[in-house]
Enzyme design. Structure first.
Site, mmCIF file in Angstrom:
data_model
loop_
_atom_site.group_PDB
_atom_site.id
_atom_site.type_symbol
_atom_site.label_atom_id
_atom_site.label_comp_id
_atom_site.label_asym_id
_atom_site.label_seq_id
_atom_site.Cartn_x
_atom_site.Cartn_y
_atom_site.Cartn_z
ATOM 1 N N HIS A 114 0.828 -1.206 0.000
ATOM 2 C CA HIS A 114 0.000 0.000 0.000
ATOM 3 C C HIS A 114 0.865 1.260 0.000
ATOM 4 C CE1 HIS A 114 -2.162 3.189 2.351
ATOM 5 N NE2 HIS A 114 -3.024 2.985 1.371
ATOM 6 N N GLU A 117 2.053 1.796 -3.437
ATOM 7 C CA GLU A 117 0.961 2.349 -4.260
ATOM 8 C C GLU A 117 0.952 3.878 -4.167
ATOM 9 O OE1 GLU A 117 -3.387 3.596 -3.554
ATOM 10 O OE2 GLU A 117 -3.124 1.527 -2.887
ATOM 11 N N HIS A 118 1.159 4.396 -2.957
ATOM 12 C CA HIS A 118 1.222 5.847 -2.773
ATOM 13 C C HIS A 118 2.439 6.445 -3.478
ATOM 14 C CE1 HIS A 118 -1.661 7.069 0.597
ATOM 15 N NE2 HIS A 118 -1.948 5.799 0.365
ATOM 16 N N GLU A 124 -3.454 8.053 7.212
ATOM 17 C CA GLU A 124 -4.500 7.154 6.730
ATOM 18 C C GLU A 124 -4.727 6.009 7.716
ATOM 19 O OE1 GLU A 124 -5.627 4.487 2.760
ATOM 20 O OE2 GLU A 124 -3.802 5.696 2.780
#
Length: 420
Positions: free
Chosen positions: A48, A51-52, A128
């Site tokens: 993840h 992905e950022h 997040e």
């Protein structure tokens, strides 16, 4: 499946198209077989985080240019990470497909991942995670998954933990990308106004700087089950009860999906009618069959009050047991109709068609014709659904509860109620 075509390039990248001639847009994306299930415990959350990072700039574009170029043509660019894959996708007017492919290829092949941006985005990812930890119905599903698959990649959260993200070195991300972003692990899929041969030609020109192909595989998962509880001062009890489910290729996949629909898939479902409409014990209650490539879980979620939880759990267990012995023809027909309409309605969205095509190639190695899926749904009879229910209750339950749970009965009592 008229019109769907799949081509495997010399480097192993698969290109798949599902043309829809009646629209003026194209949905396109790359699905990478790299999600939290492929991570070690030390770098949980790296999929993840990566992905950022790919959106923070490449050798040719900085983060602002990536956003401005796609939005200058009215397009949308996004991504998401799951336990088994990471997806990078765009939707553009048909004449802007080449730009979308170029941008996606650029961020996947030449992300800078420099130290300054890495440190900055680490803070964003931590925010997040903290937002998720402030959201009870996010927490409960992560804890449910962890209890079902303890000390296993499939049981770890997709986002990782604050401790791991804070301590994750940049080199770990670079190594992970090198190991998992080889062309044989990527699928370029498109749906809408798209010419297959043209997309293949674009892919051959643009996807030429990927890391070498790798043979990294996921670790086989083992469902365990158990009990997790956190007594907190919240307004609601968030409760999940689940069992070992099935993988996508399991013969009971459609039978279990139909059981989910009739048990908790809509306003006419047994749980909604009995728990919410008749007794007013919840605002939200539903079932969810979550399948992976080789295994799955089946769960029931309910958000209820501090006193209502005492009455809720026995009713849920009773309805589950009933579903292993008695299913009416009318509710089976409703469940079948819901499942078929879900399959057929998804054809109206090019984004959904694009993702479905990519995931079918990833799981089955081939596109699944709509007629084949509908035929499998039609072939499910009452006995198949009853068998799927008995199969659920043969596994050890997984219970997860968060909130004011003083009136929630012991796990052992829940297990007793589910014996058939």
């Amino acid at each position: 499946m008229t019109g769907i075509r799949v081509t495997t390039l010399a480097n192993g990248l698969r290109v798949a198209t599902d043309p829809v001639e009646t629209v003026e847009t194209t949905s396109v994306g790359v699905w990478v077989e790299a999600g939290s299930r492929f991570e070690t415990a030390q770098i949980n959350g790296v999929s993840h985080f990566l992905e950022h990072m790919v959106f923070k700039g490449t050798e040719r574009r900085d983060a602002r240019a990536i956003a401005e170029e796609i939005e200058a043509v009215g397009g949308h660019l996004n991504a998401h990470t799951s336990r088994e894959y990471t997806a990078f996708f765009a939707k553009v007017l048909k004449e802007d497909l080449a730009l979308a492919v170029d941008i996606i290829a650029d961020i996947l092949q030449e992300p800078r991942i420099d130290a300054v941006e890495f440190a900055r985005e680490r803070s964003v990812v931590l925010q997040e995670i903290m937002q998720s930890l402030d959201t009870p119905d996010d927490i409960i599903f992560d804890r449910f998954q962890e209890t079902a698959f303890p000390a296993q990649p499939l049981g770890r959260p997709v986002l990782g933990s604050p401790r791991l993200i804070k301590g994750m070195p940049r080199e770990a991300m670079l190594s992970y990308r090198q190991d998992h972003y080889g062309p044989s692990r990527l699928i370029l899929a498109a749906s809408g106004r798209v010419d297959h041969d043209a997309l293949v030609a674009m892919a051959e020109k643009t996807f030429i700087r990927l890391p070498p192909a790798s043979d990294k595989t996921r670790r086989k998962a083992k469902y365990r089950g158990g009990d997790w509880r956190d007594d907190r001062d919240l307004e609601q009890v968030n409760f999940v009860l689940g069992f070992e489910g099935v993988g996508y290729q399991d013969p009971d996949f459609y039978a279990l999906s139909m059981l989910s629909a009739l048990l908790g898939g809509g306003m006419s479902s047994r749980l909604f009618q009995e728990v919410r409409e008749k007794r007013g014990l919840v605002y939200s209650i539903y079932t969810f069959p979550a399948s992976y490539s080789d295994i799955g879980v089946f769960g029931i979620y309910a958000g209820t009050g501090e006193t209502e939880i005492e009455e809720l759990v026995p009713i849920v267990c009773e309805e589950l047991v009933k579903a292993t012995t008695d299913i009416g023809d009318d509710e089976l027909a409703r469940a079948r109709a819901q499942l078929k309409s879900s399959v057929l309605m998804s054809l109206e969205s090019t984004s959904a068609r694009c993702e479905q095509l990519a995931r079918q190639l990833m799981v089955f190695g081939r596109p699944i014709p709509v007629a084949e899926a509908v035929a499998r749904i039609d072939a499910v009879d009452t006995e198949a659904v009853l068998r799927a229910g008995r199969r659920l209750l043969a596994s050890k339950p997984t219970a997860a509860a968060l909130g004011p749970i003083g009136k929630l009965e012991p796990y052992e009592r829940i297990v007793e109620r589910l014996r058939v």
